[in-house]
Design a protein around this motif. Sequence first.
Motif, PDB file in Angstrom:
ATOM      1  N   ASN A  94       0.837  -1.185   0.000  1.00 45.26           N
ATOM      2  CA  ASN A  94       0.000   0.000   0.000  1.00 45.26           C
ATOM      3  C   ASN A  94       0.881   1.248   0.000  1.00 45.26           C
ATOM      4  OD1 ASN A  94       0.851   0.391   2.663  1.00 45.26           O
ATOM      5  ND2 ASN A  94      -1.012  -0.473   3.536  1.00 45.26           N
ATOM      6  N   PHE A  95       0.233   2.391  -0.027  1.00 44.81           N
ATOM      7  CA  PHE A  95       0.961   3.654  -0.131  1.00 44.81           C
ATOM      8  C   PHE A  95       1.826   3.916   1.099  1.00 44.81           C
ATOM      9  CE2 PHE A  95       1.181   8.382  -0.219  1.00 44.81           C
ATOM     10  CZ  PHE A  95       1.867   8.503  -1.416  1.00 44.81           C
ATOM     11  N   ALA A  96       1.341   3.555   2.297  1.00 46.76           N
ATOM     12  CA  ALA A  96       2.132   3.758   3.519  1.00 46.76           C
ATOM     13  C   ALA A  96       3.431   2.967   3.451  1.00 46.76           C
ATOM     14  CB  ALA A  96       1.324   3.365   4.759  1.00 46.76           C
ATOM     15  N   GLY A  97       3.364   1.734   2.932  1.00 45.65           N
ATOM     16  CA  GLY A  97       4.570   0.927   2.773  1.00 45.65           C
ATOM     17  C   GLY A  97       5.544   1.570   1.807  1.00 45.65           C
ATOM     18  N   LEU A  98       5.021   2.106   0.712  1.00 46.12           N
ATOM     19  CA  LEU A  98       5.884   2.785  -0.256  1.00 46.12           C
ATOM     20  C   LEU A  98       6.532   4.025   0.364  1.00 46.12           C
ATOM     21  CD1 LEU A  98       6.970   2.828  -3.161  1.00 46.12           C
ATOM     22  CD2 LEU A  98       5.027   4.288  -3.745  1.00 46.12           C
ATOM     23  N   LEU A  99       5.783   4.761   1.157  1.00 42.17           N
ATOM     24  CA  LEU A  99       6.359   5.941   1.811  1.00 42.17           C
ATOM     25  C   LEU A  99       7.494   5.563   2.758  1.00 42.17           C
ATOM     26  CD1 LEU A  99       3.230   8.142   2.642  1.00 42.17           C
ATOM     27  CD2 LEU A  99       4.952   8.526   0.865  1.00 42.17           C
ATOM     28  N   ARG A 100       7.341   4.442   3.493  1.00 39.77           N
ATOM     29  CA  ARG A 100       8.407   3.969   4.386  1.00 39.77           C
ATOM     30  C   ARG A 100       9.682   3.700   3.596  1.00 39.77           C
ATOM     31  NH1 ARG A 100       4.744   0.485   6.731  1.00 39.77           N
ATOM     32  NH2 ARG A 100       5.542  -1.243   5.512  1.00 39.77           N
ATOM     33  N   ILE A 101       9.526   2.955   2.508  1.00 44.44           N
ATOM     34  CA  ILE A 101      10.691   2.611   1.686  1.00 44.44           C
ATOM     35  C   ILE A 101      11.268   3.864   1.029  1.00 44.44           C
ATOM     36  CG2 ILE A 101      11.459   1.351  -0.355  1.00 44.44           C
ATOM     37  CD1 ILE A 101       9.384  -0.759   0.371  1.00 44.44           C
ATOM     38  N   ASN A 102      10.398   4.747   0.572  1.00 45.32           N
ATOM     39  CA  ASN A 102      10.873   5.972  -0.073  1.00 45.32           C
ATOM     40  C   ASN A 102      11.727   6.805   0.886  1.00 45.32           C
ATOM     41  OD1 ASN A 102      10.663   7.679  -2.567  1.00 45.32           O
ATOM     42  ND2 ASN A 102       9.980   9.140  -1.020  1.00 45.32           N
ATOM     43  N   HIS A 103      11.309   6.885   2.131  1.00 47.46           N
ATOM     44  CA  HIS A 103      12.099   7.623   3.119  1.00 47.46           C
ATOM     45  C   HIS A 103      13.477   6.983   3.279  1.00 47.46           C
ATOM     46  CE1 HIS A 103      13.096  10.072   6.547  1.00 47.46           C
ATOM     47  NE2 HIS A 103      13.451   8.975   7.191  1.00 47.46           N
ATOM     48  N   LEU A 104      13.497   5.672   3.374  1.00 47.56           N
ATOM     49  CA  LEU A 104      14.758   4.946   3.510  1.00 47.56           C
ATOM     50  C   LEU A 104      15.659   5.165   2.295  1.00 47.56           C
ATOM     51  CD1 LEU A 104      16.525   2.649   4.859  1.00 47.56           C
ATOM     52  CD2 LEU A 104      15.218   1.079   3.396  1.00 47.56           C
ATOM     53  N   GLU A 105      15.112   4.988   1.110  1.00 45.61           N
ATOM     54  CA  GLU A 105      15.917   4.998  -0.114  1.00 45.61           C
ATOM     55  C   GLU A 105      16.305   6.388  -0.593  1.00 45.61           C
ATOM     56  OE1 GLU A 105      17.233   2.383  -0.939  1.00 45.61           O
ATOM     57  OE2 GLU A 105      15.868   0.687  -1.029  1.00 45.61           O
ATOM     58  N   SER A 106      15.437   7.369  -0.413  1.00 48.79           N
ATOM     59  CA  SER A 106      15.726   8.668  -1.018  1.00 48.79           C
ATOM     60  C   SER A 106      16.328   9.679  -0.057  1.00 48.79           C
ATOM     61  CB  SER A 106      14.462   9.250  -1.652  1.00 48.79           C
ATOM     62  OG  SER A 106      13.510   9.542  -0.655  1.00 48.79           O
ATOM     63  N   THR A 107      16.277   9.427   1.242  1.00 50.45           N
ATOM     64  CA  THR A 107      16.798  10.438   2.162  1.00 50.45           C
ATOM     65  C   THR A 107      17.945   9.942   3.020  1.00 50.45           C
ATOM     66  OG1 THR A 107      15.202   9.872   3.888  1.00 50.45           O
ATOM     67  CG2 THR A 107      14.573  11.604   2.338  1.00 50.45           C
ATOM     68  N   SER A 108      18.305   8.692   2.906  1.00 55.06           N
ATOM     69  CA  SER A 108      19.408   8.196   3.730  1.00 55.06           C
ATOM     70  C   SER A 108      20.412   7.478   2.849  1.00 55.06           C
ATOM     71  CB  SER A 108      18.879   7.240   4.804  1.00 55.06           C
ATOM     72  OG  SER A 108      18.316   6.097   4.205  1.00 55.06           O
ATOM     73  N   GLY A 109      21.413   6.938   3.466  1.00 61.69           N
ATOM     74  CA  GLY A 109      22.367   6.134   2.709  1.00 61.69           C
ATOM     75  C   GLY A 109      23.487   6.948   2.132  1.00 61.69           C
ATOM     76  N   GLU A 110      23.640   6.872   0.847  1.00 62.55           N
ATOM     77  CA  GLU A 110      24.811   7.404   0.175  1.00 62.55           C
ATOM     78  C   GLU A 110      24.660   8.863  -0.215  1.00 62.55           C
ATOM     79  OE1 GLU A 110      26.418   4.788  -2.787  1.00 62.55           O
ATOM     80  OE2 GLU A 110      25.200   3.186  -1.997  1.00 62.55           O
ATOM     81  N   PHE A 111      24.267   9.701   0.728  1.00 64.11           N
ATOM     82  CA  PHE A 111      24.126  11.110   0.413  1.00 64.11           C
ATOM     83  C   PHE A 111      25.431  11.617  -0.184  1.00 64.11           C
ATOM     84  CE2 PHE A 111      22.059  15.075   0.569  1.00 64.11           C
ATOM     85  CZ  PHE A 111      23.058  16.012   0.718  1.00 64.11           C
ATOM     86  N   PRO A 112      25.432  12.340  -1.276  1.00 59.42           N
ATOM     87  CA  PRO A 112      24.274  12.929  -1.922  1.00 59.42           C
ATOM     88  C   PRO A 112      23.643  12.044  -2.984  1.00 59.42           C
ATOM     89  CG  PRO A 112      26.242  13.764  -2.949  1.00 59.42           C
ATOM     90  CD  PRO A 112      26.681  12.809  -1.859  1.00 59.42           C
ATOM     91  N   LYS A 113      24.068  10.801  -3.091  1.00 66.56           N
ATOM     92  CA  LYS A 113      23.526   9.950  -4.145  1.00 66.56           C
ATOM     93  C   LYS A 113      22.113   9.494  -3.839  1.00 66.56           C
ATOM     94  CE  LYS A 113      27.821   8.733  -6.209  1.00 66.56           C
ATOM     95  NZ  LYS A 113      29.019   8.046  -5.956  1.00 66.56           N
ATOM     96  N   GLY A 114      21.934   8.515  -2.980  1.00 65.22           N
ATOM     97  CA  GLY A 114      20.605   8.016  -2.688  1.00 65.22           C
ATOM     98  C   GLY A 114      19.995   7.309  -3.886  1.00 65.22           C
TER      99      GLY A 114
END
Length: 169
Positions: free
Chosen positions: A69-89
């Motif tokens: 569902n959309f809530a699950g996608l938002l969880r993953i989106n937060h993980l993938e697009s805002t964390s990790g290999e900044f500035p890459k992501g």
Amino acid sequence: MNLNSEFPIKVFVFGTLRKGGRLDYYMDGSKYTGKYYTEGQLMKSEIGSAYIDFDQKGAATTGELYYMNFAGLLRINHLESTSGEFPKGYDLHLTPVWKLTDDPISFIEENKSFAFVYKRRNKPQKILSGDWVNRTKPIDEIKKYLTENTGSGTDPEDLISYMQKYLMK
């Protein structure tokens, strides 16, 4: 439409989000549908995270397909697009996927379907509108689509078709 009550979003995961992976709990509440693969070479980044080099044709990366569902996608989106290999992501895109079977891996058109996947940002991306506010925002567009298409449910394939047009503008 309650954005979080249905499972209209197909997502292909290939690294730490897979069953048994370090971050597999992000997939809680989604429906696992089996092992799939996509075309591209699985890579390990400088800091140890997984990504797919989609420019490598003929190579296959194995992963798992989920409906969420959309809530699950938002969880993953937060993980993938805002964390990790900044500035890459990573950014949300679509990729062709094939069900993993006992047959040899092949990229035949008639067995192909599409799913959302997070692709590593490894090149600067042009903002064709010239306006940061009006840049492509897949998450906002998915929310808009799900909200506008109420009724008996949203077919995941309809969402994929809509987003192909949106992402390939």
